[in-house]
Design an enzyme around this catalytic site. Structure first.
Site, mmCIF file in Angstrom:
data_model
loop_
_atom_site.group_PDB
_atom_site.id
_atom_site.type_symbol
_atom_site.label_atom_id
_atom_site.label_comp_id
_atom_site.label_asym_id
_atom_site.label_seq_id
_atom_site.Cartn_x
_atom_site.Cartn_y
_atom_site.Cartn_z
ATOM 1 N N SER A 70 0.822 -1.207 0.000
ATOM 2 C CA SER A 70 0.000 0.000 0.000
ATOM 3 C C SER A 70 0.861 1.264 0.000
ATOM 4 C CB SER A 70 -0.903 0.041 1.230
ATOM 5 O OG SER A 70 -1.704 -1.116 1.308
HETATM 6 N N1 SAH Z 1 -1.300 -3.893 3.539
HETATM 7 C C1 SAH Z 1 -0.657 -4.666 2.521
HETATM 8 C C2 SAH Z 1 -1.514 -4.628 1.282
HETATM 9 C C3 SAH Z 1 -1.394 -5.832 0.506
HETATM 10 S S1 SAH Z 1 -2.286 -5.889 -1.002
HETATM 11 C C4 SAH Z 1 0.708 -4.082 2.241
HETATM 12 O O1 SAH Z 1 0.919 -2.882 2.447
HETATM 13 O O2 SAH Z 1 1.583 -4.803 1.784
HETATM 14 C C5 SAH Z 1 -3.613 -6.912 -0.601
HETATM 15 C C6 SAH Z 1 -3.293 -8.301 -0.105
HETATM 16 O O3 SAH Z 1 -4.535 -8.892 0.203
HETATM 17 C C7 SAH Z 1 -2.625 -9.251 -1.086
HETATM 18 O O4 SAH Z 1 -1.479 -9.789 -0.515
HETATM 19 C C8 SAH Z 1 -3.687 -10.334 -1.308
HETATM 20 O O5 SAH Z 1 -3.149 -11.617 -1.510
HETATM 21 C C9 SAH Z 1 -4.459 -10.258 -0.023
HETATM 22 N N2 SAH Z 1 -5.822 -10.794 -0.061
HETATM 23 C C10 SAH Z 1 -6.772 -10.632 -1.008
HETATM 24 N N3 SAH Z 1 -7.911 -11.267 -0.663
HETATM 25 C C11 SAH Z 1 -7.677 -11.842 0.550
HETATM 26 C C12 SAH Z 1 -8.475 -12.619 1.450
HETATM 27 N N4 SAH Z 1 -9.730 -12.964 1.172
HETATM 28 N N5 SAH Z 1 -7.915 -13.030 2.608
HETATM 29 C C13 SAH Z 1 -6.630 -12.716 2.917
HETATM 30 N N6 SAH Z 1 -5.831 -11.976 2.118
HETATM 31 C C14 SAH Z 1 -6.343 -11.537 0.948
#
Ligand code: SAH
Length: 221
Positions: A70
């Site tokens: 993010s």
């Molecule tokens: N806060 C994180 C954002 C990651 S992007 C950062 O700054 O790195 C979003 C993430 O959500 C991805 O890694 C994706 O695999 C995960 N994701 C999507 N759907 C999901 C679900 N149902 N349960 C758990 N993780 C999920």
């Protein structure tokens, strides 16, 4: 607070991080606790080495598997909103991703529970957090739309991928007085929401327009 190896040099140095913090302030982030933690947390270790020099730009960056770390402004904003209601001891984070948001939260609350559905990202995030010697986190590999019931209820829940609707289970796992911060809506019209629980009623405040990857149901194969 972190070792020299993690402190960074040149484009990953403390000076570069300080510039990012100044920018977050300009953009309206006011919570000094959040700014202080982001000032010292090395974001460059959460991205591929080839992208490390861009780690302190205020932008989302790819972390593989079609996912992104993010944007720092969003991390700061969501943390500030989550902590804005008073003491927050136990936090559930849905979507570990790179683990950067988890690292920021782990320095602001007592205990972080974080859930990710992609095994490689789950493993990599665990490794980064261990490198930072942050130990007040528990990781789970699963579909986070079900929350993480055994450790609930939570004072705060933060979701960093966008469902079209707020998953019912997450509301159930929110403690009385707890806060859920979640982006919601279709890809072209997502809005950050703050949902606060008082007994059995929930109130909602609409915040920034945002752009997150979608929350996907089910574990990754
Ligand atoms: N806060 C994180 C954002 C990651 S992007 C950062 O700054 O790195 C979003 C993430 O959500 C991805 O890694 C994706 O695999 C995960 N994701 C999507 N759907 C999901 C679900 N149902 N349960 C758990 N993780 C999920």
């Amino acid at each position: 607070m972190f070792s020299n190896k993690l402190a960074g040099i040149g484009m990953t140095s403390q000076r570069t991080r300080d510039r990012l913090i100044a920018r977050l302030r300009d953009e309206g982030i006011e919570d000094e606790r959040v700014l202080a933690v982001m000032r010292t947390t090395p974001r460059h270790i959460f991205v591929d080495e080839a992208l490390a020099t861009r780690a302190y730009e205020d932008t989302a960056l790819p972390i593989g598997y079609g996912q992104t770390i993010s944007q720092p402004y969003i991390v700061a904003r969501m943390s500030e909103v989550l902590l804005g209601g008073g003491p927050c001891h136990r936090v559930l984070e849905i979507c570990t991703g790179s683990g950067y948001q988890s690292a920021v939260l782990a320095q602001l609350v007592d205990q972080v529970y974080t859930v990710e559905r992609i095994p490689e990202l789950h493993a990599r995030a665990k490794k980064c957090l261990a490198e930072l010697q942050l130990r007040n986190l528990r990781f789970q590999l699963s579909d986070g739309s079900w929350g993480w019931e055994p450790f609930g209820p939570y004072d705060g829940i933060i979701v960093t991928a966008a469902p079209e609707q707020v998953p019912e289970e997450l509301l159930k796992q929110l403690a009385d007085g707890g806060r859920l911060v979640i982006p919601c809506g279709r890809a072209d019209a997502q809005r950050l929401r703050l949902i606060t629980r008082a007994g059995d009623s929930f109130s909602e405040t609409l915040l920034d327009w945002v752009s997150f990857v979608p929350l996907i149901k089910g574990e990754s194969k």
